[in-house]
Scaffold this motif. Structure first.
Motif, mmCIF file in Angstrom:
data_model
loop_
_atom_site.group_PDB
_atom_site.id
_atom_site.type_symbol
_atom_site.label_atom_id
_atom_site.label_comp_id
_atom_site.label_asym_id
_atom_site.label_seq_id
_atom_site.Cartn_x
_atom_site.Cartn_y
_atom_site.Cartn_z
ATOM 1 N N LEU A 44 0.833 -1.206 0.000
ATOM 2 C CA LEU A 44 0.000 0.000 0.000
ATOM 3 C C LEU A 44 0.874 1.264 0.000
ATOM 4 O O LEU A 44 0.452 2.313 -0.490
ATOM 5 C CB LEU A 44 -0.924 0.005 1.220
ATOM 6 N N ASP A 45 2.088 1.148 0.555
ATOM 7 C CA ASP A 45 3.003 2.288 0.571
ATOM 8 C C ASP A 45 3.792 2.380 -0.731
ATOM 9 O O ASP A 45 3.904 3.446 -1.334
ATOM 10 C CB ASP A 45 3.972 2.179 1.752
ATOM 11 N N GLN A 46 4.351 1.253 -1.151
ATOM 12 C CA GLN A 46 5.180 1.214 -2.354
ATOM 13 C C GLN A 46 5.303 -0.228 -2.796
ATOM 14 O O GLN A 46 5.543 -1.120 -1.984
ATOM 15 C CB GLN A 46 6.562 1.818 -2.057
ATOM 16 N N THR A 47 5.149 -0.474 -4.091
ATOM 17 C CA THR A 47 5.174 -1.846 -4.592
ATOM 18 C C THR A 47 6.520 -2.241 -5.167
ATOM 19 O O THR A 47 6.771 -3.428 -5.387
ATOM 20 C CB THR A 47 4.104 -2.044 -5.677
ATOM 21 N N GLN A 48 7.399 -1.275 -5.420
ATOM 22 C CA GLN A 48 8.697 -1.615 -6.000
ATOM 23 C C GLN A 48 9.767 -0.633 -5.527
ATOM 24 O O GLN A 48 9.523 0.572 -5.408
ATOM 25 C CB GLN A 48 8.646 -1.615 -7.525
ATOM 26 N N TYR A 49 10.947 -1.169 -5.249
ATOM 27 C CA TYR A 49 12.106 -0.376 -4.849
ATOM 28 C C TYR A 49 13.254 -0.682 -5.805
ATOM 29 O O TYR A 49 13.447 -1.838 -6.206
ATOM 30 C CB TYR A 49 12.538 -0.703 -3.421
ATOM 31 N N SER A 50 14.004 0.339 -6.155
ATOM 32 C CA SER A 50 15.190 0.172 -6.989
ATOM 33 C C SER A 50 16.394 0.674 -6.196
ATOM 34 O O SER A 50 16.601 1.887 -6.052
ATOM 35 C CB SER A 50 15.055 0.951 -8.305
ATOM 36 N N LEU A 51 17.154 -0.269 -5.655
ATOM 37 C CA LEU A 51 18.281 0.062 -4.794
ATOM 38 C C LEU A 51 19.578 0.061 -5.595
ATOM 39 O O LEU A 51 19.796 -0.831 -6.427
ATOM 40 C CB LEU A 51 18.406 -0.953 -3.655
ATOM 41 N N THR A 52 20.419 1.039 -5.349
ATOM 42 C CA THR A 52 21.770 1.043 -5.913
ATOM 43 C C THR A 52 22.738 0.574 -4.839
ATOM 44 O O THR A 52 22.855 1.194 -3.783
ATOM 45 C CB THR A 52 22.179 2.443 -6.396
ATOM 46 N N ILE A 53 23.409 -0.545 -5.114
ATOM 47 C CA ILE A 53 24.395 -1.099 -4.192
ATOM 48 C C ILE A 53 25.781 -0.822 -4.762
ATOM 49 O O ILE A 53 26.060 -1.163 -5.914
ATOM 50 C CB ILE A 53 24.208 -2.610 -3.983
ATOM 51 N N THR A 54 26.621 -0.197 -3.960
ATOM 52 C CA THR A 54 27.970 0.155 -4.393
ATOM 53 C C THR A 54 28.997 -0.647 -3.606
ATOM 54 O O THR A 54 28.885 -0.788 -2.386
ATOM 55 C CB THR A 54 28.230 1.664 -4.188
ATOM 56 N N ALA A 55 29.985 -1.172 -4.325
ATOM 57 C CA ALA A 55 31.118 -1.854 -3.705
ATOM 58 C C ALA A 55 32.366 -1.011 -3.946
ATOM 59 O O ALA A 55 32.582 -0.507 -5.048
ATOM 60 C CB ALA A 55 31.306 -3.250 -4.291
ATOM 61 N N THR A 56 33.193 -0.853 -2.926
ATOM 62 C CA THR A 56 34.389 -0.039 -3.049
ATOM 63 C C THR A 56 35.562 -0.699 -2.338
ATOM 64 O O THR A 56 35.385 -1.381 -1.323
ATOM 65 C CB THR A 56 34.169 1.382 -2.484
ATOM 66 N N ASP A 57 36.758 -0.490 -2.891
ATOM 67 C CA ASP A 57 37.988 -0.928 -2.224
ATOM 68 C C ASP A 57 38.671 0.231 -1.516
ATOM 69 O O ASP A 57 39.800 0.108 -1.043
ATOM 70 C CB ASP A 57 38.945 -1.593 -3.214
ATOM 71 N N GLY A 58 37.993 1.358 -1.449
ATOM 72 C CA GLY A 58 38.541 2.555 -0.838
ATOM 73 C C GLY A 58 39.080 3.536 -1.855
ATOM 74 O O GLY A 58 39.289 4.717 -1.548
ATOM 75 N N ILE A 59 39.273 3.057 -3.099
ATOM 76 C CA ILE A 59 39.756 3.914 -4.185
ATOM 77 C C ILE A 59 38.783 3.869 -5.362
ATOM 78 O O ILE A 59 38.311 4.900 -5.833
ATOM 79 C CB ILE A 59 41.164 3.485 -4.630
ATOM 80 N N HIS A 60 38.499 2.669 -5.840
ATOM 81 C CA HIS A 60 37.579 2.481 -6.956
ATOM 82 C C HIS A 60 36.207 2.048 -6.431
ATOM 83 O O HIS A 60 36.093 1.488 -5.335
ATOM 84 C CB HIS A 60 38.097 1.415 -7.917
ATOM 85 N N THR A 61 35.186 2.278 -7.227
ATOM 86 C CA THR A 61 33.837 1.836 -6.890
ATOM 87 C C THR A 61 33.194 1.156 -8.095
ATOM 88 O O THR A 61 33.559 1.404 -9.245
ATOM 89 C CB THR A 61 32.938 3.003 -6.442
ATOM 90 N N ALA A 62 32.234 0.295 -7.804
ATOM 91 C CA ALA A 62 31.387 -0.327 -8.827
ATOM 92 C C ALA A 62 29.990 -0.400 -8.237
ATOM 93 O O ALA A 62 29.820 -0.528 -7.029
ATOM 94 C CB ALA A 62 31.908 -1.710 -9.204
ATOM 95 N N ALA A 63 28.984 -0.307 -9.084
ATOM 96 C CA ALA A 63 27.606 -0.255 -8.591
ATOM 97 C C ALA A 63 26.706 -1.156 -9.431
ATOM 98 O O ALA A 63 27.005 -1.458 -10.596
ATOM 99 C CB ALA A 63 27.080 1.178 -8.611
ATOM 100 N N THR A 64 25.614 -1.595 -8.799
ATOM 101 C CA THR A 64 24.607 -2.377 -9.496
ATOM 102 C C THR A 64 23.242 -2.039 -8.930
ATOM 103 O O THR A 64 23.129 -1.467 -7.839
ATOM 104 C CB THR A 64 24.885 -3.891 -9.358
ATOM 105 N N LYS A 65 22.196 -2.398 -9.653
ATOM 106 C CA LYS A 65 20.824 -2.168 -9.223
ATOM 107 C C LYS A 65 20.218 -3.448 -8.668
ATOM 108 O O LYS A 65 20.436 -4.540 -9.197
ATOM 109 C CB LYS A 65 19.969 -1.675 -10.393
ATOM 110 N N VAL A 66 19.461 -3.293 -7.600
ATOM 111 C CA VAL A 66 18.664 -4.393 -7.050
ATOM 112 C C VAL A 66 17.208 -3.955 -7.071
ATOM 113 O O VAL A 66 16.845 -2.975 -6.396
ATOM 114 C CB VAL A 66 19.093 -4.746 -5.609
ATOM 115 N N VAL A 67 16.385 -4.638 -7.846
ATOM 116 C CA VAL A 67 14.965 -4.308 -7.945
ATOM 117 C C VAL A 67 14.187 -5.221 -7.008
ATOM 118 O O VAL A 67 14.271 -6.451 -7.103
ATOM 119 C CB VAL A 67 14.454 -4.456 -9.387
ATOM 120 N N VAL A 68 13.437 -4.615 -6.084
ATOM 121 C CA VAL A 68 12.674 -5.361 -5.079
ATOM 122 C C VAL A 68 11.197 -5.067 -5.276
ATOM 123 O O VAL A 68 10.780 -3.906 -5.264
ATOM 124 C CB VAL A 68 13.093 -4.970 -3.645
#
Length: 319
Positions: free
Chosen positions: A152-176
């Protein structure tokens, strides 16, 4: 730096609404703050590498009388690498499906990243969760539910998850996707453990998972090897999608890795998959597969006194 704690209160309404605070410990010295609604802990100043900080976090409901619960949080500051030639890569996870009955702590999905330099990776939710409904393990990539959801509040979430080694980053989407009350499969155990000899033949069975969905035949479920703690473990095992039997795919070597941590999933067939997750821990038992080896190929000793002047040492890798 940030982390997150969450608590579950079985009550409803104001009796189940929680606020978080740091009760005692290093957080009282203003090194750390906690978001009162989401439970996110964050630093207010740089930390010294190698130090460990001890926090006591309290969750309090809004009922009458007010009830509280506490937990201990240990924060360890680690060194960020000075250089890192290669950025991490992330394998995009499949869409996740939740119901309005799923409780805080329920596993949503696993985000798996790999760093070619073998740097330590940290995971964060960087977009799509302004209200703190989800949490991700900073050092594990395990995405869990932090607060109950309602379609009733929200039927879908699109989360951005970021992984980092402290210098570089990479990201992906998680659809819930969130739906109403729906049955989901359930593993018979949160962790399965098995011992296997390192000389076990390829194709040998290690263990069989058990998962059931009430009022549905086993044929409506399938199993997957979702994630491995060590990248090399992924190629050593196979999981039969129908029977849930874990088998050896390649020869094992205890001297290389004595324990393999695997994350497995059980999913429903159909357009809307609903899943449960469990862990399989495989311990490799040693066999006598190495000859003793001298540390030197030749020893030369010259002494006329008869005293001991040297010691012959050998090494057996099977110890």
């Amino acid at each position: 730096m940030s982390s997150e704690v969450f608590s579950h209160d079985a009550d409803v309404g104001m009796n189940g609404e929680l606020t978080y605070s740091i009760k005692t410990g290093d957080g009282r010295k203003n090194r750390f703050k906690i978001h009162p609604k989401t439970g996110q802990i964050y630093t207010t100043e740089p930390l010294t590498s190698g130090k460990t900080f001890d926090l006591m976090v309290r969750a309090r409901d809004r009922g009458r009388p007010q009830m509280t619960g506490t937990t201990r949080v240990l924060v360890r500051a680690v060194q960020v690498p000075q250089a890192s030639p290669s950025p991490p890569t992330i394998t995009p996870p499949p869409p996740a499906h939740l119901t309005d009955t799923d409780q805080p702590g329920h596993v949503v999905t696993f985000v798996s990243a790999h760093d070619p330099d073998n740097d330590t990776l940290w995971y964060y939710i960087t977009e799509g969760d302004d209200e703190g409904r989800f949490s991700v393990g900073v050092d594990s990539g395990v995405v869990t539910l932090a607060r109950r959801l309602s379609p009733l509040d929200q039927t879908q979430y699109s989360l951005t998850i970021t992984a980092t080694d402290g210098i570089h980053t990479a990201a992906t989407k998680v659809v819930v996707t969130v739906a109403g009350v729906e049955q989901r499969p359930v593993f018979s155990a949160p962790v399965y453990e098995a011992n296997v000899r390192e000389d076990a033949a390829q194709g040998s069975s290690v263990l069989t998972l058990q998962c059931r969905l009430p009022n549905h035949p086993p044929s409506t479920l399938y199993y997957t090897l979702h994630h491995t703690h060590a990248l090399a473990s992924a190629s050593l095992f196979t999981l039969d999608s129908s029977s849930g039997t874990l088998k050896i795919a390649q020869p094992l070597d205890r001297e290389v890795s004595g324990v393999h941590e695997l994350t497995v999933s059980c999913r429903t067939l159909g357009r809307r998959e609903v899943a449960d997750f469990s862990r399989a821990r495989v311990t490799v038992i040693d066999t006598n597969d190495h000859d003793p080896t001298f540390l030197e190929s030749m020893f030369s000793v010259k002494d006329a006194s008869g005293r001991k002047v040297t010691e012959v040492l050998n090494c057996d890798l099977a110890q």
